[in-house]
Design a protein around this motif. Structure first.
Motif, PDB file in Angstrom:
ATOM      1  N   ASN A 144       0.749  -1.218  -0.612  1.00  0.00           N
ATOM      2  CA  ASN A 144       0.025  -0.028   0.382  1.00  0.00           C
ATOM      3  C   ASN A 144       0.922   1.471   0.349  1.00  0.00           C
ATOM      4  OD1 ASN A 144      -1.441   2.155   1.048  1.00  0.00           O
ATOM      5  ND2 ASN A 144      -2.988   0.580   1.041  1.00  0.00           N
ATOM      6  N   LEU A 145       2.059   1.302   0.798  1.00  0.00           N
ATOM      7  CA  LEU A 145       2.596   2.396   0.562  1.00  0.00           C
ATOM      8  C   LEU A 145       3.618   2.550  -0.874  1.00  0.00           C
ATOM      9  CD1 LEU A 145       4.092   4.569   2.148  1.00  0.00           C
ATOM     10  CD2 LEU A 145       5.453   3.553   2.973  1.00  0.00           C
ATOM     11  N   TYR A 146       3.924   1.833  -0.883  1.00  0.00           N
ATOM     12  CA  TYR A 146       4.610   1.874  -2.227  1.00  0.00           C
ATOM     13  C   TYR A 146       4.085   2.368  -3.448  1.00  0.00           C
ATOM     14  CZ  TYR A 146       6.684   0.082  -6.829  1.00  0.00           C
ATOM     15  OH  TYR A 146       7.629   0.084  -8.191  1.00  0.00           O
ATOM     16  N   ALA A 147       2.093   1.455  -3.630  1.00  0.00           N
ATOM     17  CA  ALA A 147       1.867   2.116  -4.137  1.00  0.00           C
ATOM     18  C   ALA A 147       1.457   3.735  -3.684  1.00  0.00           C
ATOM     19  CB  ALA A 147       0.892   1.438  -4.356  1.00  0.00           C
ATOM     20  N   THR A 148       1.270   3.815  -2.944  1.00  0.00           N
ATOM     21  CA  THR A 148       0.963   5.281  -2.769  1.00  0.00           C
ATOM     22  C   THR A 148       2.058   6.663  -2.706  1.00  0.00           C
ATOM     23  OG1 THR A 148      -0.095   4.562  -0.684  1.00  0.00           O
ATOM     24  CG2 THR A 148       0.143   7.592  -0.649  1.00  0.00           C
ATOM     25  N   ALA A 149       3.574   6.038  -2.759  1.00  0.00           N
ATOM     26  CA  ALA A 149       4.362   6.849  -3.063  1.00  0.00           C
ATOM     27  C   ALA A 149       4.486   6.736  -4.721  1.00  0.00           C
ATOM     28  CB  ALA A 149       5.523   6.452  -2.497  1.00  0.00           C
ATOM     29  N   LYS A 150       4.629   5.461  -5.031  1.00  0.00           N
ATOM     30  CA  LYS A 150       4.093   5.627  -7.000  1.00  0.00           C
ATOM     31  C   LYS A 150       3.429   6.888  -7.437  1.00  0.00           C
ATOM     32  CE  LYS A 150       3.918   2.599 -10.773  1.00  0.00           C
ATOM     33  NZ  LYS A 150       4.019   1.314 -11.464  1.00  0.00           N
ATOM     34  N   ALA A 151       2.069   6.626  -6.794  1.00  0.00           N
ATOM     35  CA  ALA A 151       1.020   7.188  -7.220  1.00  0.00           C
ATOM     36  C   ALA A 151       1.381   8.953  -7.103  1.00  0.00           C
ATOM     37  CB  ALA A 151      -0.170   7.534  -6.795  1.00  0.00           C
ATOM     38  N   LEU A 152       2.106   9.270  -5.980  1.00  0.00           N
ATOM     39  CA  LEU A 152       2.749  10.972  -5.974  1.00  0.00           C
ATOM     40  C   LEU A 152       3.496  10.883  -6.835  1.00  0.00           C
ATOM     41  CD1 LEU A 152       2.347  11.114  -2.076  1.00  0.00           C
ATOM     42  CD2 LEU A 152       0.986  12.379  -3.531  1.00  0.00           C
ATOM     43  N   GLY A 153       4.645   9.818  -6.668  1.00  0.00           N
ATOM     44  CA  GLY A 153       5.467  10.320  -8.203  1.00  0.00           C
ATOM     45  C   GLY A 153       6.820  10.321  -7.656  1.00  0.00           C
ATOM     46  N   PHE A 154       7.347   9.276  -6.491  1.00  0.00           N
ATOM     47  CA  PHE A 154       8.048   9.671  -5.993  1.00  0.00           C
ATOM     48  C   PHE A 154       8.600   8.457  -4.970  1.00  0.00           C
ATOM     49  CE2 PHE A 154       5.683  10.835  -1.987  1.00  0.00           C
ATOM     50  CZ  PHE A 154       5.956  10.758  -0.792  1.00  0.00           C
ATOM     51  N   ASP A 155       9.831   8.039  -5.164  1.00  0.00           N
ATOM     52  CA  ASP A 155      10.554   7.137  -4.303  1.00  0.00           C
ATOM     53  C   ASP A 155      10.490   6.956  -2.778  1.00  0.00           C
ATOM     54  OD1 ASP A 155      10.807   5.786  -6.676  1.00  0.00           O
ATOM     55  OD2 ASP A 155      12.361   6.113  -7.362  1.00  0.00           O
ATOM     56  N   ILE A 156      10.671   6.148  -1.768  1.00  0.00           N
ATOM     57  CA  ILE A 156      11.266   6.831  -0.680  1.00  0.00           C
ATOM     58  C   ILE A 156      12.625   6.305  -0.252  1.00  0.00           C
ATOM     59  CG2 ILE A 156      10.666   5.693   1.320  1.00  0.00           C
ATOM     60  CD1 ILE A 156       8.164   5.734   0.771  1.00  0.00           C
ATOM     61  N   ASP A 157      13.024   7.468   0.066  1.00  0.00           N
ATOM     62  CA  ASP A 157      14.419   6.476   0.567  1.00  0.00           C
ATOM     63  C   ASP A 157      14.172   6.056   2.513  1.00  0.00           C
ATOM     64  OD1 ASP A 157      16.480   6.789   2.955  1.00  0.00           O
ATOM     65  OD2 ASP A 157      16.983   7.929   1.034  1.00  0.00           O
ATOM     66  N   TYR A 158      14.245   5.112   2.676  1.00  0.00           N
ATOM     67  CA  TYR A 158      13.883   4.206   4.360  1.00  0.00           C
ATOM     68  C   TYR A 158      14.833   4.237   4.738  1.00  0.00           C
ATOM     69  CZ  TYR A 158       9.885   2.111   1.530  1.00  0.00           C
ATOM     70  OH  TYR A 158       8.522   1.785   0.735  1.00  0.00           O
ATOM     71  N   LYS A 159      16.025   4.789   4.794  1.00  0.00           N
ATOM     72  CA  LYS A 159      16.560   5.627   5.621  1.00  0.00           C
ATOM     73  C   LYS A 159      16.456   6.452   6.681  1.00  0.00           C
ATOM     74  CE  LYS A 159      21.857   6.190   6.661  1.00  0.00           C
ATOM     75  NZ  LYS A 159      23.152   5.776   6.081  1.00  0.00           N
ATOM     76  N   ARG A 160      15.948   7.430   5.514  1.00  0.00           N
ATOM     77  CA  ARG A 160      15.392   9.383   5.959  1.00  0.00           C
ATOM     78  C   ARG A 160      14.150   8.514   6.563  1.00  0.00           C
ATOM     79  NH1 ARG A 160      15.519  13.639   0.861  1.00  0.00           N
ATOM     80  NH2 ARG A 160      15.536  14.658   3.378  1.00  0.00           N
ATOM     81  N   LEU A 161      13.463   8.014   5.951  1.00  0.00           N
ATOM     82  CA  LEU A 161      11.851   7.651   6.535  1.00  0.00           C
ATOM     83  C   LEU A 161      12.058   7.058   8.043  1.00  0.00           C
ATOM     84  CD1 LEU A 161       8.863   7.084   6.260  1.00  0.00           C
ATOM     85  CD2 LEU A 161       9.355   5.208   6.050  1.00  0.00           C
ATOM     86  N   LEU A 162      13.085   6.069   8.517  1.00  0.00           N
ATOM     87  CA  LEU A 162      13.619   6.262   9.794  1.00  0.00           C
ATOM     88  C   LEU A 162      13.640   7.012  10.673  1.00  0.00           C
ATOM     89  CD1 LEU A 162      13.326   2.894  11.061  1.00  0.00           C
ATOM     90  CD2 LEU A 162      15.170   2.954  11.117  1.00  0.00           C
ATOM     91  N   ALA A 163      14.845   7.662  10.207  1.00  0.00           N
ATOM     92  CA  ALA A 163      15.825   8.988  10.879  1.00  0.00           C
ATOM     93  C   ALA A 163      14.638  10.035  11.010  1.00  0.00           C
ATOM     94  CB  ALA A 163      16.782   9.442   9.837  1.00  0.00           C
ATOM     95  N   LEU A 164      13.401  10.019  10.440  1.00  0.00           N
ATOM     96  CA  LEU A 164      12.344  10.891  10.716  1.00  0.00           C
ATOM     97  C   LEU A 164      11.899  11.057  11.485  1.00  0.00           C
ATOM     98  CD1 LEU A 164      10.903  13.367   9.600  1.00  0.00           C
ATOM     99  CD2 LEU A 164       9.563  11.693   8.496  1.00  0.00           C
TER     100      LEU A 164
END
Length: 211
Positions: A17-37
């Protein structure tokens, strides 16, 4: 986003679901930055990522990402996909992780103050309500910025806080300029963590329950 510094947090990520959401928004998630946030928002107890894997395939596009996350601070929860034929005779692959995510959230509830749920699936409304009855705050991360929205209205309304993934883009997106240029078949240099792989991921169908 509103967080308290002393809160015990856990991330529950519906991978497909998260992958589909990010794809629909047009960007790739940096999971290292997500964890740090979210480590900076409180006391992060767990970051759990849920996805089904096709074990009978020689190569799965999801596997490199799963392996990277497993070595870089995420708890991976996976299970084999199931293949079936629908009423029209079409081959389908099912990989729903709702039960696993729900059971884990209920088990961890006593150790948490705030649950961050990365999904727009309305089926999780009951889980959100159950967590709230136990005195836990629940934030839902998805988006309203697509047509149609990726988040079910009933889930968004049930949550204590709704966070639009589009508002986090600058903080968690992957900068294409930072991707290493490597020859095919070579490995990253040891001594520094490799960035999470980015590719077109082949997540299994979830019986059209992405919202």
């Amino acid at each position: 986003m509103h967080f308290y510094p002393n809160e015990r947090l856990a991330l529950f990520i519906d991978g497909a679901n998260l992958y589909a959401t990010a794809k629909a928004l047009g960007f790739d998630i940096d999971y290292k930055r997500l964890l740090a946030l979210f480590r900076g928002k409180g006391q992060l107890v767990r970051a759990l990522y849920y996805t089904a894997l096709a074990e009978d395939q020689e190569y799965s596009s999801i596997r490199p990402l799963v392996d990277w996350l497993d070595y870089n601070g995420y708890t991976m929860v996976t299970k084999p996909t199931k293949e079936f034929t629908d009423a029209l005779g079409r081959r389908k692959i099912k990989g729903n992780m709702d039960i696993e995510l729900t059971v884990d959230a209920m088990r961890l509830a006593e150790h948490l103050d705030h649950v961050i749920l990365f999904t727009g699936d309305g089926d999780f409304r009951a889980l959100v309500g159950a967590m709230q009855q136990r005195g836990r705050r629940v934030s839902v991360v998805s988006t309203l910025q697509t047509q149609p929205p990726m988040v079910a209205d009933e889930l968004r309304r049930q949550a204590d806080q709704f966070v639009d993934l589009a508002d986090l883009e600058e903080q968690i997106c992957r900068d294409p300029a930072t991707r290493p240029v490597r020859e095919p078949g070579t490995r990253p240099m040891r001594g520094r963590p490799a960035p999470a792989p980015v590719t077109t991921l082949d997540y299994p169908d979830e019986e059209d329950d992405s919202r």
